[in-house]
Design a protein around this motif. Structure first.
Motif, PDB file in Angstrom:
ATOM      1  N   GLN A  97       0.748  -1.147   0.035  1.00  0.00           N
ATOM      2  CA  GLN A  97      -0.012  -0.015  -0.092  1.00  0.00           C
ATOM      3  C   GLN A  97       0.741   1.379   0.154  1.00  0.00           C
ATOM      4  OE1 GLN A  97      -2.934   0.095   3.324  1.00  0.00           O
ATOM      5  NE2 GLN A  97      -2.993   2.307   3.164  1.00  0.00           N
ATOM      6  N   GLY A  99       3.783   1.476  -1.392  1.00  0.00           N
ATOM      7  CA  GLY A  99       4.642   1.604  -2.523  1.00  0.00           C
ATOM      8  C   GLY A  99       5.974   0.848  -2.381  1.00  0.00           C
ATOM      9  N   GLN A 118       7.020   7.848   4.742  1.00  0.00           N
ATOM     10  CA  GLN A 118       5.935   7.758   4.048  1.00  0.00           C
ATOM     11  C   GLN A 118       4.602   7.259   4.695  1.00  0.00           C
ATOM     12  OE1 GLN A 118       5.691   8.611   0.816  1.00  0.00           O
ATOM     13  NE2 GLN A 118       3.449   7.783   0.366  1.00  0.00           N
TER      14      GLN A 118
END
Length: 249
Positions: A97, A99, A118
Motif C-alpha cells: 500500500q 509502494g 511515507q
C-alpha cells in the motif's frame, strides 16, 4: 504559541483539574478538554465517539489543528530531549500500500526508514485534508508525577522529506545486539525511532527555549465537597438552560 491570556487560562485549568479528587493526572482526553478551554473552541462529548484522526483540536475559524500529547517526565529541569509515541506503524503489513511491495524486516535500514516516513506523512496529509487544517501543530504538555510543575511547548507539524534522513539499527547497551529499534536522524540528530516488535513509531523532541513553564499549588477538594459542588453547578446550568429555552419560545 499561546497568547498571554491563554497562558493564564491554562494555569487556571490546571489548578481546577488537579483539584478534582477523581482525576489522578492530566492526560489523554483531560488534556484535550483543557486545550479546548484554553482556545475557547467547542468540545465534543467523548460518549458520542472519538475520531482516530491526527488533530485532537481544530479551530475552524483559523483552520488550525493541534495534535495533543501529555507526557510525564522524571524531571522538567534535567531532561531536555524526550521520546513519545506518535503512531502505530506496521509498515511491513502495509508495504504494498505504501509502494514498497518487497519490503521485509530484513530490508535495508534506508528502505525501511523511507517506508516509515511515507506512512507518517500520509497520516498528516490525509488528516489535514479531512479535518480542513491548514496550520498544523503539535501541542505538548509535559509534567512530573507530583503534579505541580508543567511545561507547554508547541511545534510545527509537517511532512518530512525522506531524503533528509539517515537510518541505523540501534544497539542494545547490555547485549550488544542490534536490530530492535530503527533510528532515523537528520543532520546527526535523532528524529524518529521505530521498534519492529511493537510496530510503534516514536518522535524525539527537544524542549525549546520559548516553552512556557507553569508552577502551581496542588490543592485537592474532598470527595464530598467535589460531588456536592458539581451537582450544584449542574443543577444551576440545567435551570439556566431551561429558562433560556422558555424565553426563546
Amino acid at each position: 504559541m499561546l497568547k498571554e491570556n491563554e497562558i493564564e487560562r491554562l494555569r487556571q485549568a490546571i489548578i481546577a483539574t488537579i483539584a478534582s479528587p477523581v482525576i489522578g493526572s492530566i492526560e489523554d482526553y483531560t488534556w484535550e478538554a483543557i486545550f479546548h478551554y484554553i482556545k475557547n473552541i467547542p468540545l465534543s462529548d467523548p460518549a458520542l465517539g472519538r475520531s482516530k484522526l491526527l488533530y485532537d483540536a481544530v479551530d475552524i475559524t483559523t483552520a488550525t489543528g493541534w495534535s495533543l500529547k501529555s507526557l510525564q517526565l522524571n524531571s522538567l529541569t534535567s531532561v531536555n530531549t524526550f521520546l513519545f509515541v506518535i503512531q502505530r506503524a506496521d509498515v511491513i503489513k502495509k508495504a504494498a500500500q505504501l509502494g514498497f511491495p518487497n519490503l521485509t524486516e530484513q530490508s535495508s535500514p534506508t528502505d525501511l526508514g523511507t517506508a516509515i516516513v511515507q506512512h507518517w506523512n500520509e497520516k498528516i496529509i490525509s488528516s489535514k485534508a479531512s479535518q480542513n487544517v491548514t496550520n498544523s501543530y503539535e501541542g505538548m504538555l509535559l509534567k512530573t508525577i507530583r503534579g505541580y510543575e508543567y511545561i507547554y511547548c508547541e511545534f510545527p507539524l509537517n511532512p518530512f522529506d525522506p531524503n533528509d534522513f539517515s537510518w541505523v539499527w540501534t544497539v542494545d547497551r547490555v547485549t550488544g545486539r542490534s536490530g530492535a529499534g530503527l533510528q532515523g536522524s537528520i543532520a546527526g540528530k535523532t528524529q524518529l525511532v521505530w521498534y519492529k516488535n511493537q510496530k510503534q513509531l516514536f518522535r524525539a523532541r527537544t524542549i525549546p527555549p520559548e516553552a512556557f513553564h507553569i508552577r502551581v499549588e496542588r490543592n485537592r477538594l474532598t470527595l464530598d465537597r467535589y460531588v456536592q459542588n458539581i451537582l450544584s453547578a449542574l443543577q444551576d446550568q440545567l435551570s439556566t438552560q431551561s429558562f433560556d429555552s422558555e424565553l426563546g419560545e
